[in-house]
Design an enzyme around this catalytic site. Structure first.
Site, PDB file in Angstrom:
ATOM      1  CG  ASP A   1      -2.041  -0.905   0.978  1.00 31.45           C
ATOM      2  OD1 ASP A   1      -2.049  -1.725  -0.131  1.00 31.45           O
ATOM      3  OD2 ASP A   1      -2.941  -1.219   2.411  1.00 31.45           O
TER       4      ASP A   1
ATOM      5  CG  ASP B   1      -7.316  -6.629   2.132  1.00 26.31           C
ATOM      6  OD1 ASP B   1      -8.706  -6.578   2.237  1.00 26.31           O
ATOM      7  OD2 ASP B   1      -6.628  -5.836   2.906  1.00 26.31           O
TER       8      ASP B   1
ATOM      9  CG  HIS C   1      -6.294   3.238   4.336  1.00 25.85           C
ATOM     10  ND1 HIS C   1      -7.027   2.121   4.333  1.00 25.85           N
ATOM     11  CD2 HIS C   1      -5.050   2.804   3.998  1.00 25.85           C
ATOM     12  CE1 HIS C   1      -6.361   1.070   4.027  1.00 25.85           C
ATOM     13  NE2 HIS C   1      -5.143   1.408   3.940  1.00 25.85           N
TER      14      HIS C   1
END
Length: 412
Positions: free
Chosen positions: A105, A191, A224
């Site tokens: 990330d 994810d 985020h």
């Protein structure tokens, strides 16, 4: 979409492709890229595929500048914003040439020896996934699976199911053979589904616990994805993960063992003290969103694997009992310790939370029974062996092998 490529010749095959999806990533992107460039694995053994996902804050310009000067072969893709992390990761994976891929990330960064250590342990053991020890910066990080370095493990011999972020080393051949890609319909939890599937399909998993490989950073700007978005996304994430588990494992011990993760990590937080502060319509909506999942996957086997206060919360959700859930959460908010009562010849322990022994409420006694170790008033409360969740087949086999090894050692 356009692509800029700098660095090594296209024919070279690196050990690792570091895939970075970046959206409005400045200034976090700077230490992220610097950490890849500082890797002891060596620039000739790494490539970077960075996907600028429609940023307007200088992210794209910084990526281009980095690619132009870095010793690491770097390809930069500029595209319109895709709305989530799955699209950029899939673009990067389609372009990857490395034997392994690492999804990094843009707001996180690597320890200098991370890739070298992870590639080494994967090569040494022919494992398909490697977890590197994680440290949180202004945020928590998973710890239970990083007690020691493990050369080879699996889902049922470790706690790896409790770390499902994509920031791990994956053998690319596994991903390509199984045609694995991130689900672009998910905007959070994508994810978790991807990583759990990789665990299931892998020939084995390694854990690097004696070196911090990854530093995960909590952004100050709240951009985020996991810090934003509708609560409905969390239920979509739980659905995807639970359905995946059910796809691979029939009803039984193994499925129940894995279902702990989405129930505890994804669903239960939707019904904590914050649920009390929601509007009545939102409280009810959450119960309705949970119902299809509890109807399919909330089983006695899953319930036995939870601590009493967690189990009671999930039971009230499964039963749609907002009134009982409210009283339970109110009790937890007082920080009061429940009384421990013991019954039967074995002295089976029960925790006295609201509605224990309340015939009108109709909550089964087993919902209050201690089945996994809990601390109450500084005292560890354990269940009789007959009341504990049974070990999985894999754990029984491992236990038998260990006992046999000890016996042989003792006779030698």
């Amino acid at each position: 979409m356009n692509e800029i490529e700098m660095g090594r010749a296209a024919a070279d095959i690196p050990d690792v492709t570091v895939i970075i999806g970046a959206y409005e990533a400045m200034p976090y992107l700077i230490p992220c890229l610097d950490s890849v460039e500082a890797q002891t694995l060596g620039a000739d053994r790494i490539e970077i595929v960075a996907v600028n996902d429609g940023s307007t804050d200088g992210t794209g310009e910084h990526l281009d500048a980095f690619a132009a000067k870095s010793k690491i072969g770097t390809r930069v893709v500029h595209q319109e914003n895709s709305g989530g992390p799955s699209g950029p990761r899939n673009v990067g994976l389609n372009m990857a040439r490395g034997r392994y891929v690492f999804f990094l990330d843009a707001d996180d960064y690597l320890g200098e020896e991370a890739l070298e250590r992870m590639v080494a342990i994967a090569d040494r053991n022919s494992t398909d996934v490697v977890l590197g020890k994680i440290e949180g910066i202004r945020r928590g990080a998973p710890k239970s699976m990083f007690g020691r370095t493990v050369e080879r493990t699996d889902l049922f011999s470790s706690n790896i199911k409790f770390t499902l972020s994509a920031e791990k080393l994956f053998r690319r051949e596994l991903l390509e053979r199984s045609n694995m890609r991130f689900d672009q319909s998910l905007y959070t939890g994508e994810d978790a589904r991807f990583t759990l599937e990789a665990y299931v399909r892998s020939s084995g998993v390694s854990i690097v616990a004696d070196y911090t490989c990854l530093y995960i950073v909590r952004r100050d700007d709240g951009k985020h994805v996991t810090q934003s978005g509708s609560y409905a996304m969390r239920f979509d994430s739980a659905t995807a993960l639970m359905d995946l588990i059910a796809e691979f494992y029939p009803a039984g011990e193994k499925r129940d063992d894995l279902m702990i993760r989405p129930f505890v990590i994804t669903l239960l937080p939707q019904f904590d003290h914050r649920w009390l502060k929601l509007k009545a319509a939102d409280r009810q909506n959450k119960l309705e969103l949970a119902k299809p999942l509890t109807d399919k996957y909330w089983t006695p086997g899953v319930a036995r694997r939870l601590k009493v206060p967690e189990r009671l919360r999930m039971h009230y959700v499964a039963e749609g009992r907002a009134d009982l859930l409210r009283a339970h959460l109110d009790f937890l908010g007082t920080k009061a310790e429940p009384e421990v009562v013991r019954r039967g010849a074995e002295g089976k322990p029960y925790l006295v939370y609201p509605y224990f022994d309340d015939k009108e409420a109709g909550v089964p006694d087993e919902m209050f029974a201690v089945t996994v170790a809990e601390w109450v008033g500084g005292v560890r409360i354990t269940a009789p062996k007959s009341a504990r969740p049974g070990p999985t087949f894999a754990r029984r086999v491992v236990g038998k092998l260990r006992r046999t090894a000890r016996s042989v050692f003792a006779k030698s």
